[in-house]
Design an enzyme around this catalytic site. Sequence first.
Site, PDB file in Angstrom:
ATOM      1  CE  LYS A 191      -1.920   3.010   1.945  1.00 26.58           C
ATOM      2  NZ  LYS A 191      -1.720   4.442   1.572  1.00 26.58           N
ATOM      3  CD  GLU A 245      12.758   4.205   9.140  1.00 29.12           C
ATOM      4  OE1 GLU A 245      12.461   5.142   9.925  1.00 29.12           O
ATOM      5  OE2 GLU A 245      13.002   4.368   7.938  1.00 29.12           O
ATOM      6  CB  CYS A 247      13.491   7.803   8.131  1.00 32.81           C
ATOM      7  SG  CYS A 247      11.972   7.499   7.240  1.00 32.81           S
ATOM      8  CD  GLU A 293      10.961  12.193  11.627  1.00 33.20           C
ATOM      9  OE1 GLU A 293       9.808  11.751  11.785  1.00 33.20           O
ATOM     10  OE2 GLU A 293      11.867  11.547  11.075  1.00 33.20           O
TER      11      GLU A 293
HETATM   12  P1  ADP Z   1       2.959  11.130   6.953  1.00 33.30           P
HETATM   13  O1  ADP Z   1       2.279  11.759   8.122  1.00 33.30           O
HETATM   14  O2  ADP Z   1       4.372  11.491   6.884  1.00 33.30           O
HETATM   15  O3  ADP Z   1       2.210  11.254   5.666  1.00 33.30           O
HETATM   16  P2  ADP Z   1       1.905   8.572   7.627  1.00 33.30           P
HETATM   17  O4  ADP Z   1       2.442   7.777   8.742  1.00 33.30           O
HETATM   18  O5  ADP Z   1       0.581   9.242   7.812  1.00 33.30           O
HETATM   19  O6  ADP Z   1       3.042   9.581   7.246  1.00 33.30           O
HETATM   20  O7  ADP Z   1       1.803   7.712   6.285  1.00 33.30           O
HETATM   21  C1  ADP Z   1       2.675   6.692   5.925  1.00 33.30           C
HETATM   22  C2  ADP Z   1       1.894   5.571   5.269  1.00 33.30           C
HETATM   23  O8  ADP Z   1       0.961   5.062   6.217  1.00 33.30           O
HETATM   24  C3  ADP Z   1       1.064   5.995   4.061  1.00 33.30           C
HETATM   25  O9  ADP Z   1       1.070   4.947   3.099  1.00 33.30           O
HETATM   26  C4  ADP Z   1      -0.329   6.155   4.646  1.00 33.30           C
HETATM   27  O10 ADP Z   1      -1.343   5.986   3.694  1.00 33.30           O
HETATM   28  C5  ADP Z   1      -0.335   5.033   5.666  1.00 33.30           C
HETATM   29  N1  ADP Z   1      -1.329   5.206   6.733  1.00 33.30           N
HETATM   30  C6  ADP Z   1      -1.787   6.362   7.270  1.00 33.30           C
HETATM   31  N2  ADP Z   1      -2.713   6.115   8.227  1.00 33.30           N
HETATM   32  C7  ADP Z   1      -2.838   4.754   8.302  1.00 33.30           C
HETATM   33  C8  ADP Z   1      -3.620   3.869   9.109  1.00 33.30           C
HETATM   34  N3  ADP Z   1      -4.474   4.309  10.004  1.00 33.30           N
HETATM   35  N4  ADP Z   1      -3.452   2.538   8.932  1.00 33.30           N
HETATM   36  C9  ADP Z   1      -2.582   2.062   8.027  1.00 33.30           C
HETATM   37  N5  ADP Z   1      -1.833   2.849   7.227  1.00 33.30           N
HETATM   38  C10 ADP Z   1      -1.943   4.178   7.361  1.00 33.30           C
END
Ligand code: ADP
Length: 484
Positions: free
Chosen positions: A180, A255, A289, A386
């Site tokens: 995903k 990570e 990161c 961060e």
């Molecule tokens: P950022 O805030 O830097 O965009 P995220 O941690 O929100 O980083 O996103 C990293 C990945 O996690 C993306 O692929 C996002 O779609 C996914 N993601 C965000 N929320 C969820 C969730 N509740 N469950 C699973 N995956 C998620």
Amino acid sequence: MTIRPLNIDPTHCFIANEWVPALSGQTLALKNPSDGTTLCDIARGNAADIDRAVAAADAALEGAWGELAAFERGRILHRIGELVLENIDELTTLESMDVGKPVKQARADVVALARYMEFYAGAVDKIHGATIPFLEGYTVYTMREPHGVTGHIIPWNYPMQIIGRSVGAALAMGNAAVLKPAEEACLTALAFAEICRQAGLPDGALNVVSGLGAEAGAALTAHPFVHHISFTGSVGVGKLIQSTSAQNAVPVTLELGGKSPQLVFDDADLDAALPFLVNAGIQNAGQTCSASSRILVQRGVYNDVVARMAKRYGELRVGPAGDDLDVGPLVSLRQKEIVEGFLARGADLNKVAVGAVAPDAPIGGAYVPPTLFADVDPNHELAQQEIFGPVQVVIPFDTEEDAVKIANGTDFGLVASIWSKDGARQMRLAKRLRAGQVFINNYGAGGGVELPFGGVGLSGHGREKGFEALYGFSTLKTVAAHHG
Ligand code: ADP
């Protein structure tokens, strides 16, 4: 938009080696961070598409993919690596447009993706079990087996590199993967899937479902037939994923970034250090990161280091990804807002240098000028959180003891580096620094495909990259045979 020459329609998901629209028929707009326009639409996959993808992965394990010998999987990975390099121009353009990365940096990511494939192609048939001396009349041995279906949730900052290190290792060990990618940047994930198909990866060994984190991502994490989750992204989502995976007692690799320090001592070779001090903070506009956002400098060279870094900041050029300058835009206007919030809360700090955004940079782009602060209190928010933008803080220290205390004084622990010519100090500090990787007189070491990577504390747990990832993406079975 069609992704050429790979000929992919990005409004489709990749399931069982076929391009299919999301079952809901819905799409999401993908933005170009350099000017704010819409690049194209992508599929808005949800739980139903994840279900299909997991079923395809399951079938792959029971079918052609599951039957391959390790060296045969290695051959396919090798071919994928070759095709990645054959498509380097296309992949570079996609990553650069989608993430807002200067072209040179995007190109380096394509090469890294190919290197991951080459590394895991060569490593996969060299993973051995052990025989264990045991009671008389027994033969005991161990063997490494795939987890089964692995879920990979990746962020937008380095899609290709993170696909390489996580999907590459998972496929090498014989897992079937469901990926995903992030809703902000997913074009190279789709291109990679097509490359895998062309390289002869059997149906269902890799499936890609684009969509929102709270929909497709959450469904993948909660899916009862997914046996391992690897996640790279924010701390908040990482914690959520770990607790969701706990419901199915599934192992997770997290990570989650860091606040990585570089420690510069009075005896350091400053000419050698300087490019690393700045580049490690501003590469990919600081959205890395392992970015080094804290520079700890001993008093004897403090003013000199601050002056040299400030001079370099003054030379940094910021503009659209395609112009291939030092710094591109951030990935989105949302990310720009987050970084500007940090800068506003640091308004009372000693701002010593600010890079310039090109005057002709498009108004709608997510540009933030690189900003360097000096004399920052180690407990200030900008030295603790961060930021994920081109912002670095310089902090003075007196003794080695102080340096360790400050370096270890955040909730994170991903990377650290030591700049000093004193060998005994290098060894002492390499032990004492709380980090998954410690570099001595360098930072980042050539991308580090071969080097185990991961953190402690809020930086996460589990190790990716190198051989270590192959252990993480497999499980150990012990066989005890009683033969008398
Ligand atoms: P950022 O805030 O830097 O965009 P995220 O941690 O929100 O980083 O996103 C990293 C990945 O996690 C993306 O692929 C996002 O779609 C996914 N993601 C965000 N929320 C969820 C969730 N509740 N469950 C699973 N995956 C998620």
